[in-house]
Design a protein around this motif. Structure first.
Motif, PDB file in Angstrom:
ATOM      1  N   HIS A  75     -60.522  93.794  39.309  1.00 25.69           N
ATOM      2  CA  HIS A  75     -59.935  94.741  40.267  1.00 25.69           C
ATOM      3  C   HIS A  75     -59.674  94.110  41.630  1.00 25.69           C
ATOM      4  O   HIS A  75     -59.639  94.797  42.644  1.00 25.69           O
ATOM      5  N   LEU A  76     -59.498  92.808  41.654  1.00 26.59           N
ATOM      6  CA  LEU A  76     -59.354  92.087  42.914  1.00 26.59           C
ATOM      7  C   LEU A  76     -58.186  92.614  43.754  1.00 26.59           C
ATOM      8  O   LEU A  76     -58.341  92.873  44.948  1.00 26.59           O
ATOM      9  N   LEU A  77     -57.019  92.784  43.154  1.00 19.84           N
ATOM     10  CA  LEU A  77     -55.860  93.284  43.911  1.00 19.84           C
ATOM     11  C   LEU A  77     -56.148  94.658  44.511  1.00 19.84           C
ATOM     12  O   LEU A  77     -55.854  94.896  45.690  1.00 19.84           O
ATOM     13  N   PRO A  88     -55.841 100.239  59.280  1.00 22.86           N
ATOM     14  CA  PRO A  88     -54.475 100.149  59.808  1.00 22.86           C
ATOM     15  C   PRO A  88     -54.499  99.570  61.220  1.00 22.86           C
ATOM     16  O   PRO A  88     -55.518  99.641  61.922  1.00 22.86           O
ATOM     17  N   GLY A  89     -53.404  98.961  61.608  1.00 22.47           N
ATOM     18  CA  GLY A  89     -53.327  98.361  62.937  1.00 22.47           C
ATOM     19  C   GLY A  89     -53.762  96.906  62.957  1.00 22.47           C
ATOM     20  O   GLY A  89     -53.755  96.283  64.010  1.00 22.47           O
ATOM     21  N   HIS A  90     -54.156  96.381  61.803  1.00 21.16           N
ATOM     22  CA  HIS A  90     -54.542  94.981  61.690  1.00 21.16           C
ATOM     23  C   HIS A  90     -53.590  94.299  60.715  1.00 21.16           C
ATOM     24  O   HIS A  90     -53.098  94.918  59.770  1.00 21.16           O
ATOM     25  N   THR A  91     -53.352  93.019  60.941  1.00 23.75           N
ATOM     26  CA  THR A  91     -52.504  92.228  60.054  1.00 23.75           C
ATOM     27  C   THR A  91     -53.394  91.342  59.201  1.00 23.75           C
ATOM     28  O   THR A  91     -54.312  90.694  59.716  1.00 23.75           O
ATOM     29  N   PHE A  92     -53.129  91.323  57.913  1.00 24.23           N
ATOM     30  CA  PHE A  92     -53.886  90.512  56.963  1.00 24.23           C
ATOM     31  C   PHE A  92     -52.971  89.405  56.463  1.00 24.23           C
ATOM     32  O   PHE A  92     -51.887  89.682  55.946  1.00 24.23           O
ATOM     33  N   THR A  93     -53.398  88.143  56.628  1.00 22.03           N
ATOM     34  CA  THR A  93     -52.599  86.999  56.191  1.00 22.03           C
ATOM     35  C   THR A  93     -53.497  85.986  55.483  1.00 22.03           C
ATOM     36  O   THR A  93     -54.670  85.850  55.815  1.00 22.03           O
ATOM     37  N   GLY A  94     -52.929  85.299  54.532  1.00 21.44           N
ATOM     38  CA  GLY A  94     -53.683  84.287  53.800  1.00 21.44           C
ATOM     39  C   GLY A  94     -53.596  84.530  52.317  1.00 21.44           C
ATOM     40  O   GLY A  94     -52.756  85.306  51.847  1.00 21.44           O
ATOM     41  N   ARG A  95     -54.502  83.877  51.575  1.00 22.06           N
ATOM     42  CA  ARG A  95     -54.430  84.009  50.122  1.00 22.06           C
ATOM     43  C   ARG A  95     -55.780  83.699  49.484  1.00 22.06           C
ATOM     44  O   ARG A  95     -56.632  83.037  50.073  1.00 22.06           O
ATOM     45  N   PHE A  96     -55.920  84.174  48.274  1.00 18.41           N
ATOM     46  CA  PHE A  96     -57.009  83.784  47.390  1.00 18.41           C
ATOM     47  C   PHE A  96     -56.390  82.993  46.254  1.00 18.41           C
ATOM     48  O   PHE A  96     -55.399  83.432  45.655  1.00 18.41           O
ATOM     49  N   ASP A  97     -56.947  81.832  45.940  1.00 18.30           N
ATOM     50  CA  ASP A  97     -56.539  81.056  44.768  1.00 18.30           C
ATOM     51  C   ASP A  97     -57.478  81.431  43.638  1.00 18.30           C
ATOM     52  O   ASP A  97     -58.702  81.419  43.810  1.00 18.30           O
ATOM     53  N   CYS A  98     -56.912  81.777  42.483  1.00 17.90           N
ATOM     54  CA  CYS A  98     -57.695  82.292  41.365  1.00 17.90           C
ATOM     55  C   CYS A  98     -57.474  81.427  40.131  1.00 17.90           C
ATOM     56  O   CYS A  98     -56.337  81.093  39.802  1.00 17.90           O
ATOM     57  N   GLU A  99     -58.581  81.076  39.482  1.00 19.85           N
ATOM     58  CA  GLU A  99     -58.531  80.215  38.310  1.00 19.85           C
ATOM     59  C   GLU A  99     -59.439  80.805  37.241  1.00 19.85           C
ATOM     60  O   GLU A  99     -60.653  80.868  37.399  1.00 19.85           O
ATOM     61  N   GLY A 100     -58.825  81.253  36.137  1.00 13.60           N
ATOM     62  CA  GLY A 100     -59.578  81.866  35.051  1.00 13.60           C
ATOM     63  C   GLY A 100     -60.175  80.836  34.112  1.00 13.60           C
ATOM     64  O   GLY A 100     -60.047  79.623  34.305  1.00 13.60           O
ATOM     65  N   GLU A 101     -60.823  81.322  33.075  1.00 19.83           N
ATOM     66  CA  GLU A 101     -61.481  80.444  32.102  1.00 19.83           C
ATOM     67  C   GLU A 101     -60.483  79.654  31.260  1.00 19.83           C
ATOM     68  O   GLU A 101     -60.784  78.543  30.834  1.00 19.83           O
ATOM     69  N   GLU A 102     -59.325  80.210  31.003  1.00 20.39           N
ATOM     70  CA  GLU A 102     -58.290  79.511  30.240  1.00 20.39           C
ATOM     71  C   GLU A 102     -57.572  78.522  31.152  1.00 20.39           C
ATOM     72  O   GLU A 102     -57.299  78.821  32.317  1.00 20.39           O
ATOM     73  N   ASP A 105     -54.565  79.771  33.127  1.00 19.37           N
ATOM     74  CA  ASP A 105     -54.739  81.004  33.894  1.00 19.37           C
ATOM     75  C   ASP A 105     -55.012  80.676  35.358  1.00 19.37           C
ATOM     76  O   ASP A 105     -56.153  80.624  35.815  1.00 19.37           O
ATOM     77  N   VAL A 106     -53.944  80.421  36.090  1.00 17.61           N
ATOM     78  CA  VAL A 106     -54.026  80.191  37.531  1.00 17.61           C
ATOM     79  C   VAL A 106     -53.050  81.141  38.213  1.00 17.61           C
ATOM     80  O   VAL A 106     -51.944  81.364  37.719  1.00 17.61           O
ATOM     81  N   TRP A 107     -53.458  81.703  39.325  1.00 21.36           N
ATOM     82  CA  TRP A 107     -52.618  82.622  40.083  1.00 21.36           C
ATOM     83  C   TRP A 107     -53.161  82.737  41.501  1.00 21.36           C
ATOM     84  O   TRP A 107     -54.227  82.219  41.802  1.00 21.36           O
ATOM     85  N   ARG A 108     -52.399  83.390  42.336  1.00 19.60           N
ATOM     86  CA  ARG A 108     -52.806  83.610  43.720  1.00 19.60           C
ATOM     87  C   ARG A 108     -52.666  85.085  44.063  1.00 19.60           C
ATOM     88  O   ARG A 108     -51.790  85.766  43.551  1.00 19.60           O
ATOM     89  N   ALA A 116     -51.142  93.689  48.769  1.00 21.95           N
ATOM     90  CA  ALA A 116     -51.774  92.621  47.992  1.00 21.95           C
ATOM     91  C   ALA A 116     -50.915  92.392  46.751  1.00 21.95           C
ATOM     92  O   ALA A 116     -50.628  93.329  46.007  1.00 21.95           O
ATOM     93  N   VAL A 117     -50.492  91.154  46.552  1.00 22.74           N
ATOM     94  CA  VAL A 117     -49.555  90.818  45.480  1.00 22.74           C
ATOM     95  C   VAL A 117     -50.110  89.661  44.652  1.00 22.74           C
ATOM     96  O   VAL A 117     -50.598  88.676  45.213  1.00 22.74           O
ATOM     97  N   LYS A 118     -49.990  89.770  43.335  1.00 22.48           N
ATOM     98  CA  LYS A 118     -50.379  88.675  42.439  1.00 22.48           C
ATOM     99  C   LYS A 118     -49.176  87.777  42.231  1.00 22.48           C
ATOM    100  O   LYS A 118     -48.087  88.246  41.885  1.00 22.48           O
TER     101      LYS A 118
END
Length: 133
Positions: A75-77, A88-102, A105-108, A116-118
């Motif tokens: 449920h990360l997203l 609200p009123g704050h800006t969120f910038t950056g990313r999480f790098d995600c690496e699964g067991e397979e 399976d890599v995504w951000r 929040a976008v995959k």
């Protein structure tokens, strides 16, 4: 049992969240009954000297994964989006790098326009210069 994902990185919060916004909220790091979330606020503290004595000031400049080790990031997203919506009123910038067991399976997880976008990579083979195998 379940599928584990290693999540690294952080999402900056501008301006940083003040304690008056964090304290008592669902994201208060000291609240014993904090609801389950796959992310948490990274807080920083500073001791300041005032006429009344030394006081400690605390704020949250970033959002980080809830654990350092791999975890079930089902449920990360949703959880990142919940934090964005809660402040609200704050800006969120950056990313999480995600690496699964397979292996493949890599995504951000990135924040685009307050959402929040995959993002999954495109794997492209180079042109075959040596002929057929």
């Amino acid at each position: 049992m379940g599928y584990y994902t290693r999540v690294t990185g952080e999402i900056a919060i501008t301006p940083p969240l003040a304690w008056r916004e964090i304290g008592g909220s669902d994201y208060d790091p000291y609240r014993p009954d904090t609801p389950y979330s796959e992310v948490k606020l990274r807080t920083e503290t500073e001791t300041v000297t005032t006429d009344e004595g030394r006081l400690e000031r605390e704020w949250a400049p970033a959002l980080v994964p809830a654990w350092d080790d791999s975890f079930k990031a089902y449920h990360l997203l949703e959880h990142v989006q919940a934090v964005i919506d809660a402040f609200p009123g704050h800006t969120f910038t950056g990313r999480f790098d995600c690496e699964g067991e397979e292996t493949t399976d890599v995504w951000r997880l990135v924040v685009r326009d307050g959402r929040a976008v995959k993002v999954t990579p495109r794997i492209v083979w180079p042109d075959d210069e040596g002929g057929t195998p």
